[in-house]
Design a protein around this motif. Structure first.
Motif, short mmCIF file in Angstrom:
data_model
loop_
_atom_site.label_atom_id
_atom_site.label_comp_id
_atom_site.label_asym_id
_atom_site.label_seq_id
_atom_site.Cartn_x
_atom_site.Cartn_y
_atom_site.Cartn_z
N THR A 167 39.93 -51.56 28.59
CA THR A 167 38.95 -52.13 28.02
C THR A 167 37.57 -51.54 28.45
O THR A 167 37.78 -50.96 29.64
CB THR A 167 38.69 -53.51 28.47
OG1 THR A 167 39.87 -54.28 28.20
CG2 THR A 167 37.40 -54.38 27.95
N GLY A 169 33.69 -50.25 29.24
CA GLY A 169 32.63 -51.15 30.07
C GLY A 169 31.72 -51.67 28.96
O GLY A 169 31.78 -51.13 27.75
N LYS A 170 30.76 -52.70 29.57
CA LYS A 170 30.07 -53.34 28.61
C LYS A 170 28.72 -52.65 28.09
O LYS A 170 28.54 -51.91 29.00
CB LYS A 170 29.75 -54.78 29.44
CG LYS A 170 30.69 -55.72 29.42
CD LYS A 170 30.32 -56.85 30.26
CE LYS A 170 31.42 -57.81 30.46
NZ LYS A 170 31.24 -58.39 32.02
N VAL A 178 32.03 -44.64 18.44
CA VAL A 178 31.82 -43.82 19.63
C VAL A 178 32.74 -44.57 20.63
O VAL A 178 33.52 -43.85 21.45
CB VAL A 178 30.52 -44.03 19.94
CG1 VAL A 178 30.16 -43.24 21.57
CG2 VAL A 178 29.61 -43.31 18.93
N GLU A 181 36.11 -43.57 20.11
CA GLU A 181 36.57 -42.15 20.31
C GLU A 181 36.75 -42.08 22.01
O GLU A 181 37.59 -41.22 22.49
CB GLU A 181 35.42 -41.51 19.95
CG GLU A 181 35.86 -39.98 19.90
CD GLU A 181 34.72 -39.20 18.90
OE1 GLU A 181 34.08 -39.82 18.08
OE2 GLU A 181 35.00 -38.05 18.73
N GLU A 182 35.69 -42.73 22.72
CA GLU A 182 35.84 -42.52 23.98
C GLU A 182 37.22 -43.54 24.69
O GLU A 182 37.82 -42.60 25.69
CB GLU A 182 34.62 -43.60 24.76
CG GLU A 182 33.46 -43.05 25.04
CD GLU A 182 32.34 -43.84 25.87
OE1 GLU A 182 31.41 -43.30 25.79
OE2 GLU A 182 32.85 -44.94 26.16
N SER A 185 40.03 -40.52 24.15
CA SER A 185 39.94 -39.62 25.14
C SER A 185 40.31 -40.13 26.41
O SER A 185 40.95 -39.45 27.15
CB SER A 185 38.47 -39.06 25.30
OG SER A 185 37.94 -38.64 24.23
N SER A 186 39.95 -41.44 26.75
CA SER A 186 40.03 -41.91 28.04
C SER A 186 41.91 -42.11 28.30
O SER A 186 42.27 -41.90 29.47
CB SER A 186 39.53 -43.08 28.31
OG SER A 186 38.21 -43.27 28.33
N TYR A 187 42.50 -42.38 27.32
CA TYR A 187 43.78 -42.95 27.50
C TYR A 187 44.77 -41.70 26.91
O TYR A 187 46.16 -42.03 27.43
CB TYR A 187 44.17 -44.28 26.82
CG TYR A 187 43.13 -45.37 27.41
CD1 TYR A 187 43.11 -45.60 28.66
CD2 TYR A 187 42.49 -45.77 26.50
CE1 TYR A 187 42.27 -46.45 29.15
CE2 TYR A 187 41.52 -46.87 26.94
CZ TYR A 187 41.44 -47.13 27.98
OH TYR A 187 40.59 -48.12 28.68
N PRO B 43 35.27 -40.36 29.38
CA PRO B 43 35.59 -38.88 28.74
C PRO B 43 34.92 -39.22 27.14
O PRO B 43 35.14 -40.12 26.44
CB PRO B 43 37.03 -38.58 28.87
CG PRO B 43 37.60 -39.71 29.30
CD PRO B 43 36.53 -40.84 30.02
N LYS B 85 32.83 -49.94 36.44
CA LYS B 85 32.25 -49.31 35.19
C LYS B 85 33.36 -49.23 34.09
O LYS B 85 33.24 -48.98 32.86
CB LYS B 85 32.00 -47.91 35.48
CG LYS B 85 30.68 -47.66 36.36
CD LYS B 85 30.37 -46.43 36.26
CE LYS B 85 29.20 -45.94 37.24
NZ LYS B 85 29.09 -44.49 37.51
#
Lengths: 314, 172
Positions: A167, A169-170, A178, A181-182, A185-187, B43, B85
């Motif tokens: 999940t 961040g808030k 967006v 997309e984050e 990229s994160s996982y 990222p 975060k």
């Protein structure tokens, strides 16, 4: 002479690496059933009291721009890793065009193209690995966060071979594309690390498939029939034992009419270097049955399931 | 003769400017993984922002070392996450634990001053935003935000043959 030999060696060296290697798995990114249900793209059908669900991918792609964003993001990342991507939208369009063309194609005698209902049903989107994606937004007052899930399913074994979820961040301001997309990229790196170990295992041990042997009702024999050398069921089991690459080789179900081998691994290539799928791998089995005067009919389901029905060949 | 053998290396060290010596000390810190990384933001489009805490005998040297430390961290340590975060950690790009030794020559050249590592990391904020701590009598600890081109680094490692691609082993 030396130069000729050297040239032959160089040519052979450039050809050999691609010969005898496993085929590169094809990948297709699809929305998960859970996402389709939440967004109203899962249709339920009642059939003899049993509810079945079918996802309407075409409607989902037309109505959800975010889905297109997610699919193209993952497509881009997998393509940059060197994979062949099967695009869901193009495949669906292709099937529609094929259906339209088939319905108007006739021979000079006015005959339609032969296609059994089973063949019609199996003419669906195919890929070796499906990447299922799901995401949903959680709103807490003015803040929102995005939960994202991605999992890879091997279409041969239907096993979950890689997954990543989390999940964000808030946030107050950030737009959903967006956030999506984050999340990708994160996982993505966690996800591809798992995929890499799975591919390594496939390359070492072969692909898992399901082989099912059944007998037609009026065949006049069953798997317990004595063939002279051995019982028919045991003859088939021996063939699997001799030809499987590794993993499970004993049947998960064995009775007089049904023999099911789940998780049996077939080699990636034949000894001659030809790439193999489940249907091709069972070809010698069908031949062995024929030599023993057993007629059979082979059906495939997806890429990794073969059902051989004994007793009739038409 | 013996005196000359002792004097030559000494004179070489003595000829290094104080700034060069400070840089060497900072490089030694990097090679010994003596720096810290802190998640800064999730990222996005193949790059990620990370806060790099570097040590150095002065503020400028420690600050300048941040880009090198960020790339070194992306290679060998991974980028840490932050549960508060909700930032997911990124795994180290070099997945073979022996790679640092096996490809020592490549990494030495890559990380030399002014080397190729500079293409893959950028200090993203002005020096005024840096966090500066006096660590001990001889060292400063400076926190700098650096953008690391994570996907581009990954591709470079695959192209150089240091890392196997996802598709390696399959017929193309």
């Amino acid at each position: 002479m030396k130069r000729i030999l050297l040239s032959i060696f160089i040519i052979a060296a450039s050809v050999l690496p691609s010969f005898g290697q496993a085929a590169l798995p094809s990948i297709m990114v699809i929305p998960s059933d859970a996402w389709c249900k939440t967004n109203g793209f899962l249709n339920a059908y009642e059939n003899n009291g049993v509810t079945s669900y079918v996802a309407d991918y075409r409607a989902a792609l037309i109505n959800s721009p975010e889905l297109k964003t997610v699919i193209s993001l993952i497509n881009n990342k997998m393509t940059s890793e060197g994979f062949r991507l099967v695009d869901l939208e193009s495949t669906l369009k292709n099937i529609e065009t094929e259906n339209a063309l088939n319905s108007v194609t006739t021979s000079s005698m006015g005959d339609m193209m032969a296609e059994t209902p089973r063949e019609q049903m199996s003419r669906v989107a195919k890929a070796d690995i499906w990447i299922e994606v799901n995401w949903y937004l959680t709103q807490m007052g003015p803040q929102k966060s995005l939960t994202f899930e991605m999992r890879a399913l091997d279409s041969y074994s239907l096993k979950d071979v890689a997954s990543a979820q989390g999940t964000s961040g808030k946030t107050y301001m950030v737009e959903i594309p967006v956030l999506v997309e984050e999340a990708v990229s994160s996982y993505f790196y966690d996800f591809t690390t798992q995929l890499k170990s799975y591919f390594k295992e496939i390359l070492q041990n072969g692909r898992e498939i399901t082989l099912e042997i059944r007998v037609w009702e009026n065949a006049g024999f069953n798997l317990d029939t004595d063939m002279g050398t051995d019982f028919l069921g045991y003859m088939i089991e021996d063939w699997v034992m001799e030809n499987a690459a590794g993993g499970m080789k004993t049947p998960s179900t064995a009775s007089e009419n049904i023999l099911v081998f789940r998780g049996v691994r077939m080699p990636n290539t034949t000894p001659e270097g030809r790439q193999v799928d489940a249907r091709y791998w069972t070809r010698p089995l069908v031949r062995m049955l024929k030599e023993n005067n057993i007629s059979s009919k082979l059906y495939t389901k997806g890429l990794g399931q073969v059902t051989i029905v004994l007793g009739q060949d038409l | 003769m013996i005196l000359m053998a002792v004097m030559i290396p000494f004179s070489m060290v003595a000829s290094d400017s104080p700034q060069k010596q400070k840089k060497k000390k900072a490089d030694k810190n990097t090679a010994e993984w003596y720096y810290e990384l802190e998640a800064y933001s999730a990222p996005y489009r193949g790059s990620c922002n990370v806060k790099v805490w570097s040590y150095g005998p002065d503020i400028i040297t420690a600050r300048d070392q941040a880009t090198k430390n960020a790339v070194h961290g992306a290679f060998f340590r991974g980028i840490p996450g932050d549960p508060q975060k909700r930032i997911n950690p990124l795994p180290p790009l070099v997945d073979d634990i022996m790679a640092e030794t096996t490809y020592k020559e490549f990494f030495d050249k890559f990380f030399e001053n002014g080397g190729a590592y500079l293409r893959y990391a950028t200090k993203t904020m002005s020096a005024g935003n840096d966090e500066i701590l006096k660590y001990d009598k001889k060292n400063y600890k400076v926190g700098v935000i650096v953008t690391v081109q994570y996907d581009a680094l990954n591709k470079m490692l695959v192209d150089q043959g240091i890392k196997k691609s996802l598709t390696s082993g399959f017929a193309k």
